[in-house]
Design a protein around this motif. Structure first.
Motif: not given
Length: 304
Positions: A267-291
Motif C-alpha cells: 500500500x504505497x499510498x499509506x506509506x506516502x501519507x506517512x512520509x508526508x506528515x512525518x516530514x511535516x512534523x519534523x520541519x515544524x519542530x525544527x522551525x521552532x528552533x530556527x525562529x
C-alpha cells in the motif's frame, strides 16, 4: 523507522634624415688673355661674376646647414624634455613606500582581536526545556485547515493537546512516555482519499529522554477522529506506525484506511501519507528552533 529531512608599446617610427648635400655647379674656367699692355676687361668681368655666383651658393648652403642643425637641436631638446617629464611622473606616481605618521601622540585606530560569536544553533533551542520558551499550541504546530505536499492536499481533521501523555497513546506506548518524563502530547489528524493519519508530538525536558522514548517505542499514538474524519485504525486493524525524535521532541504517526482495510507493504499510498506528515512534523519542530535562534541573534544578551 525514522524520517529524514530538514543543504600590448610599439617603438615610434624613426625618421631617417639624409645628410645635407650642397648643390654642385661646374664653374667656368678662369681665363685671362695677355695682350701687350691692355687688360682683357671682358674676361675680368666674367671672372668676377663667377666668383659672385660661388659666394651666393656658399651662403645658401651654409644657411641650409645651419637650419638643419638648429632643427636637430630643437628635436633633441623636445625628446629630452619629454623623457624628463616621464621620469618625473614615474617618480611622482611610482613610489610604493608609505608615509608613516610622525605624530604618535594622536589616537591611533585599534582593532579587536576577538572573533564575533557564531550564530545560534537552532538545535540548542529545541533540545532543553530551559531554552525552548516559545509558545506552543496545536494551531502553532499544525497550522491551517489543510496540508499541501506537492500536488497532494490533505484535509486537517481534529487536533488535541494533553498533559496526560498516556491517554494519547495505545498498546504500550503510554508507559514508555511516562517512564521518560513526557510532559505533553499534541496530536493532529489528516486525511486524503480514504487514508487517514494521526501524528502525535510528545514533549520531554531534555533531548536524551525523547531519544530513549523513540528507541523503546511500543504500540503507537492513539488515532484521533473527528472534524470530518471518521474512525480508523481501530482494534484488530493493521495500520502503519512510525516513530522518530528531534531535540526534546519525540513524534509518532499511525496511518490507515478509514474503511478499516488492513494496511500491507504494497500500500504505497499509506506509506506516502506517512512520509508526508512525518516530514511535516519534523520541519515544524525544527522551525521552532530556527525562529528562536533568529530572535536571539537579533537581540543578544547584554554583557555582564
Amino acid at each position: 523507522m525514522s524520517f529524514g529531512g530538514p543543504q600590448w608599446p610599439q617603438e615610434p617610427h624613426q625618421q631617417q634624415h639624409q645628410p645635407f648635400q650642397q648643390p654642385y655647379q661646374q664653374q667656368p674656367p678662369y681665363e685671362q688673355s695677355y695682350d701687350t699692355g691692355t687688360p682683357d676687361w671682358s674676361a675680368l668681368a666674367e671672372a668676377s661674376e663667377a666668383r659672385a655666383r660661388r659666394r651666393r651658393w656658399l651662403l645658401i648652403g651654409g644657411g641650409a646647414l645651419a637650419t638643419a642643425a638648429i632643427g636637430t637641436i630643437i628635436a633633441v631638446a623636445i625628446v629630452s624634455a619629454n623623457k624628463g617629464g616621464d621620469d618625473n611622473k614615474a617618480s611622482a606616481t611610482g613610489s610604493t613606500t608609505p608615509e608613516l605618521p610622525t605624530d604618535t601622540t594622536k589616537p591611533q585606530p585599534s582593532f579587536s582581536s576577538v572573533a564575533p560569536p557564531p550564530p545560534p544553533n537552532p538545535m540548542d533551542f529545541i533540545s532543553t526545556v530551559q531554552k525552548d520558551k516559545a509558545p506552543l499550541t496545536p494551531e502553532s504546530l499544525f497550522p491551517g485547515k489543510q496540508l499541501t505536499v506537492g500536488e497532494r492536499v490533505y484535509k486537517k481533521g481534529a487536533t488535541s493537546s494533553t498533559t496526560n501523555c498516556a491517554t494519547a497513546a495505545m498498546a504500550g506506548l503510554g508507559p514508555v512516555l511516562q517512564k521518560h518524563g513526557c510532559t505533553r502530547v499534541i496530536r493532529a489528524t489528516y486525511e486524503r482519499d480514504g487514508v487517514a493519519i494521526t501524528v502525535g508530538v510528545a514533549l520531554f525536558d531534555a533531548q536524551a529522554a525523547a531519544l530513549k522514548a523513540k528507541e523503546q517505542v511500543q504500540g503507537g499514538i492513539t488515532p484521533l477522529a473527528g472534524s470530518g474524519v471518521g474512525g480508523f485504525c481501530q482494534v484488530k486493524t493493521v495500520c502503519l506506525r512510525r516513530a522518530n525524535s528531534l531535540g526534546r521532541y519525540a513524534y509518532f504517526t499511525q496511518a490507515g484506511y478509514t474503511s478499516g482495510k488492513k494496511v500491507t507493504e504494497a500500500d504505497a499510498v499509506v506509506y506516502k501519507t506517512s512520509d508526508d506528515v512525518g516530514t511535516f512534523a519534523f520541519n515544524q519542530i525544527y522551525a521552532r528552533g530556527r525562529a528562536q535562534a533568529s530572535a536571539a541573534a537579533a537581540s543578544p544578551a547584554p554583557a555582564g
